[in-house]
Structures are given as C-alpha cells and as structure tokens.
Design an enzyme around this catalytic site. Structure first.
Site, PDB file in Angstrom:
ATOM      1  N   HIS A 121       0.871  -1.171   0.000  1.00 35.38           N
ATOM      2  CA  HIS A 121       0.000   0.000   0.000  1.00 35.38           C
ATOM      3  C   HIS A 121       0.912   1.226   0.000  1.00 35.38           C
ATOM      4  O   HIS A 121       2.018   1.182   0.542  1.00 35.38           O
ATOM      5  CB  HIS A 121      -0.834  -0.064   1.282  1.00 35.38           C
ATOM      6  N   ASP A 197       3.528  -4.515   8.071  1.00 34.17           N
ATOM      7  CA  ASP A 197       2.305  -3.723   7.935  1.00 34.17           C
ATOM      8  C   ASP A 197       1.140  -4.682   8.159  1.00 34.17           C
ATOM      9  O   ASP A 197       0.831  -5.512   7.302  1.00 34.17           O
ATOM     10  CB  ASP A 197       2.255  -3.098   6.532  1.00 34.17           C
ATOM     11  N   GLN A 200      -4.123  -5.050   7.381  1.00 34.70           N
ATOM     12  CA  GLN A 200      -5.136  -5.993   6.878  1.00 34.70           C
ATOM     13  C   GLN A 200      -5.017  -7.356   7.542  1.00 34.70           C
ATOM     14  O   GLN A 200      -5.739  -8.289   7.180  1.00 34.70           O
ATOM     15  CB  GLN A 200      -5.000  -6.160   5.350  1.00 34.70           C
ATOM     16  N   LYS A 223      -9.765  -0.279  10.858  1.00 34.51           N
ATOM     17  CA  LYS A 223     -10.007  -1.466  10.031  1.00 34.51           C
ATOM     18  C   LYS A 223     -10.335  -2.682  10.901  1.00 34.51           C
ATOM     19  O   LYS A 223     -10.689  -3.733  10.398  1.00 34.51           O
ATOM     20  CB  LYS A 223      -8.789  -1.764   9.163  1.00 34.51           C
ATOM     21  N   CYS A 362      -4.909   2.361  -3.654  1.00 35.17           N
ATOM     22  CA  CYS A 362      -3.677   2.948  -3.093  1.00 35.17           C
ATOM     23  C   CYS A 362      -2.456   2.076  -3.367  1.00 35.17           C
ATOM     24  O   CYS A 362      -1.530   2.003  -2.550  1.00 35.17           O
ATOM     25  CB  CYS A 362      -3.799   3.212  -1.591  1.00 35.17           C
TER      26      CYS A 362
END
Lengths: 408, 143
Positions: A121, A197, A200, A223, A362
């Site tokens: 991303h 990261d 998600q 999220k 993104c």
C-alpha cells in the site's frame, strides 16, 4: 460459526440495523463499528471527559485508567506481553512514519538497501521512498506473482546487506497472506530489521506478534472495528528505548528546562500531546470485541464466506478472481467481470445498495506491475453473511445487462 | 443493451465505438491527463492550423463515462477555433458541476447533453471531465 451466531453479531452493528438493505463489502477500506465501540467513545465524553496522566482528581484518574486498560486490551489482541511496547498512533501510516523518522534516520545510511514488496500500500511505500531519498538509500523489491503471492526464490539475494525489510501481512488488493514467519526468519538471519504492515492482518487473523519474528508491527484501529484516527505501533523494548522521540511536546517529557529536557519512559516517550482519548478507548473496545468473538472464529467465518464467494461468484460467466489459493486468502476479493470497468461496476452495484471499492486501492505501482488500471474489490468482515455474496452475484449479473452488446 | 439515466445509449455507443481514437502523426499539442483517485489516464492530441483544430485524437484507459466523454470531445472540437473550443469546454465543465435539474442543458453542448445524468453521481463527474481538463491543459500551451 453458525448462521445463527452470524446474525446475532450483525445486530451488534448499528449501521446494519439502520440500513438493513445495505450490503457492505468494503471493510478493507474501513470496517463498521459495533455498539460497544461507539459506547466507549460516548461514555468517555459523557462520564469522564478529563485529560489523562495529569489531573489529580478522580475523574482524570478514571480517564487514565480506561486509557491504559485499552492499551492492555489491544496488547492482548496482538499477543504482546509488554503493553509498554504498544505505542498509540493515529493509524498505520502514522506508525510507519514514526519508524521511518526515528529508527530510519538513525539506522539507514547512504547506499543501504531497503527491501519492500511490490504488494505494498502507498502507506508502506512512500515513507520508505522518502527516507531513501533523504538518506541516499536504495529500494529493492520482492516481486508479487499475478495471484498476489510473493516470489521468494531470489529472497536471499535481495536480502544481502539489507538494513530493513518492510512488507505487508495481507495484501489489501488480493487478500493474499504473506509467509510472515519465513520472510522474518530469513530477513533477520541476513541481519535486517523487519517492519510488518499488519493493517489488513490484525482484523482478520489470529496474531502472536512476538512469535512472528518482526521487529516492528503497525496497524490501524478503524479497520479492526475501531474508530478512525487510531492505530498502534508495536516493537521490541530495546529498539524503542534506543529510538529518539518522533514528536516533541507535552506528556513525552520527564523534566524540562529552558534549554533542554529529558524524555519520558515507554510508551509515553512516543505519545506527545493530548491524544485521541475517545478514539483509543474505542480501539480498546474493538479489541475486547474481537477477543470475545475469538480471532480463530473470525478466521473460520471468513474462510467459510471466502469459500462460498469463490464458488458462487466464480460460476458467473466472465468472472475472474485475482487472488491466491484459498488457504492463503484473507479478507479481500479482487476481481474483473466481463470487461466492465471497475468504476462502472461500483456505480451499478451502488444502485443495488452494495458497497464495493474500485480502482487502484492505493497501490499504483502494483497495478502497473499487473498491467491494470484498477480492479473491483469486495472485502469481508465478521458481520458479512452468505446472503451478502448472493446479493453481489445477482447485482453483477444485472449490471452486465447494461453493457450487453457494448462489451460482449 | 439497456439504457438508463446514467448509461444513455449515446454514451454506450461512443464507449463501444470511440471516434477519433488513436494517435496523430505530428500533433501540434499533446497532453496527458490522469485521475489520481482512480488511475484512469487519457492523452489528447490536437492538430492546429490558423488557430483552428484540424484534427483531434485521444487514447486512454478508463471507464465508460471517461472514454465516451473523450470520444465526444474529440469529435466535437474538430473544425472549431481555439476560442470556440475553450468556450465549449468551459460551458461543459460548468454544466457538469451544476446539479440543478431545473436548468435546461445549454443547446451549445449538443450530444454532450447525454452526459447530463452523470451530474447525479458526484464521484463520476471527474470521469466525465478528465478529457476536458486534459484538453484545457493542452490549450494552455497555445496561449
């Protein structure tokens, strides 16, 4: 999780109650919020709206207690044994920038390789691109395959001399789960520091951050059923203690003179100024909610939905899933359908009260790599049900009628 | 093909069979435009002689709205003076940003009236305007 449980969970989400006709399939962009999260925010303002770590009265003590309890909740969710190593941020982007500007400035030297993946991303790419420019470092790339899995055959070569490896746990485009432990193990064996990261990942998969092998983990509250403007950076104590502060001001100091100051201990060293207290309490409530459902149950429910969606949508003429094998799949389903541009699809599905995301997500460099300007993406969360997938399938077929004779 | 307020037949027709799609051999003006929110991209090329557009062409990737709008644009501006083109672009942009249904579509816009329905979809107005903003960028060089 049985259908009965799914339905009872749906009633925890006021937005779904207020809009029973809505099919929300954009949780990878932001998730809906359960009542307990909204209640945690509301009750802060209505019951103990005091600043934290300052007041000598009971209401301020109560606000501080709730604030630190929220930190414990999120620490539990990610399997962090030391809550002091859990730094509140405004989101994943903020957490990654924190690392880039502190650890990065100290440790990335001219010529140093930074290894990223082609799945990243923009939030886990642009901060490193910018750091590389400031420090004259170089970016190297682990390449994605067309299904969103990573090509690791040349990983050892890429890792030679690498100072940092930053990569995503789960692709926000393909929903592909990266082999986190393998990459972390090989990266650290090569002497690199690893940032994960997890934006998600944390909302969808069981997390044991200390066993994953990363040095930093960044993720967002919004999220994982929490409020916007919240997030967290986790790291190891020795790394955090060696890092300089990111932002300077109140709360992050111990003593201040006119010409100098000493810094506060962890985690406050990285939390300058009055934070997003209500948001933090909401994120803590979101962690409690997920712990209560159980992340293994969340994963099982999503796997059931993914299996069903892959079958049901896969049987539509002209539907092509862009994604990994089921066992490496989480959260997001990217697809193309009958040559219809993703934006046209999103508009036509919106008319049927179905929210999907369309475009580059993104991830412009990734889109160039796979030779597309964008995809349509339906992404799932624990409040989705099979009926949502059925509605999507029907609406896709209806949308295709508009382009009959035009595209096919 | 079924048609509705947004996906009017004319739009789908331009999308299926775009006019003036391709490249010019030695264009007087050439401009690339992108819509950063969606990644759609269009290139507009113009052959200009004596302050008049002799030929126009476009290339690009995008949704039906952005490509149909580009196709209409290129077919409409051929033969027009640069001032007339600027005026048409200004009128079209103003129309796209005006959500008042009571006002009739200016006659000058001709078949661009087919894009009227886009005004009810604010996020798609950018799609309809991509080629036009790119055209205006190209014409800035002509000043």
């Amino acid at each position: 999780m049985s259908v009965k449980v799914e339905l009872s969970r749906r009633s925890d989400f006021p937005l779904l109650e207020n809009q029973p006709e809505l099919v929300y399939l954009d949780s990878a962009a932001t998730s809906l919020k359960p009542r307990s999260v909204l209640e945690a925010e509301r009750s802060y303002y209505e019951e103990c709206c005091a600043n934290i770590h300052r007041g000598l009265y009971r209401m301020s003590e109560e606000a501080t207690r709730r604030y630190e309890e929220a930190r414990h909740s999120v620490a539990r969710l990610i399997g962090a044994s030391d809550p002091d190593c859990c730094i509140w941020t405004s989101g994943t982007t903020d957490a990654i920038n924190l690392v880039a500007y502190t650890w990065g400035e100290q440790n990335i030297l001219p010529g140093d390789p930074i290894v990223l993946t082609g799945l990243e991303h923009h939030s886990n790419l642009v901060p490193w691109q910018n750091l590389a420019t400031r420090q004259q470092a170089r970016l190297r790339w682990i390449e994605p395959r067309p299904d969103g899995t990573l090509e690791l055959d040349n990983l050892d070569e890429l890792l030679e001399g690498a100072r940092l490896v930053a990569f995503t746990w789960v692709s926000n485009v393909f929903g592909s789960i990266s082999p986190v432990q393998e990459i972390c193990r090989r990266a650290r064996a090569a002497g690199a520091t690893v940032l994960l990261d997890a934006a998600q990942g944390v909302p969808h998969l069981p997390c044991a951050v200390e066993e994953m092998g990363c040095d930093f983990m960044a993720f967002s509250g919004h999220k994982m059923l929490g409020p916007t403007g919240t997030g967290m950076l986790w790291s190891r104590r020795e790394l955090l203690e060696a890092m300089p502060p990111f932002r300077f001001g109140g709360d992050m100091i111990r003593e201040v003179w006119r010409d100098r100051c000493t810094f506060n201990e962890l985690p406050f060293k990285f939390e300058a100024g009055t934070p997003n207290i209500a948001g933090v309490l909401g994120m803590g409530a979101a962690a409690d909610y997920l712990l209560d459902v159980g992340m293994a149950n969340v994963r099982a429910h999503e796997l059931d939905l993914l299996t069903y969606a892959r079958e049901c949508l896969g049987s539509l003429e002209g539907f092509e899933l862009l994604g990994p094998p089921l066992d490496q799949h989480s959260g997001a389903l990217s697809f193309v359908y009958r040559g219809i541009h993703p934006h046209d699809l999103a508009t036509l599905l919106d008319r049927e009260n179905i929210c999907i995301r369309a475009g580059h997500h993104c991830c412009q460099p990734l889109m160039r790599r796979i030779g597309m300007s964008g995809t349509a993406r339906a992404s799932l969360s624990l409040y989705n049900i099979r009926a949502d997938i059925d509605r999507l399938a029907v609406a896709l077929e209806k949308a295709s009628q508009v382009f009959k004779g035009v595209l096919f | 093909m079924i048609s509705d307020d947004l996906y009017r037949e004319i739009i789908l027709e331009h999308y299926a069979h775009p006019r003036c799609k391709g490249k010019l051999e030695a264009p007087t003006f050439r401009q690339d435009g992108v819509n950063p929110t969606c990644g759609d991209a269009v290139t507009v090329e113009l052959d200009v002689k004596d302050n008049r557009v002799v030929r126009a062409a476009f290339e690009g990737v995008g949704c039906s709205i952005s490509l149909a709008s580009a196709s209409m644009l290129t077919s409409l501006i051929e033969g027009k003076t640069l001032d007339e083109v600027r005026e048409l672009a200004a009128t079209f942009k103003k129309r796209m940003l005006n959500r008042n249904d009571a006002e009739p579509c200016p006659e000058q816009l001709g078949e661009l009236e087919a894009l009227d329905g886009v005004r009810q979809y604010p996020v798609r107005v950018k799609c309809a305007l991509l080629a036009w903003n790119t055209l205006l960028g190209a014409l800035e060089e002509a000043l």
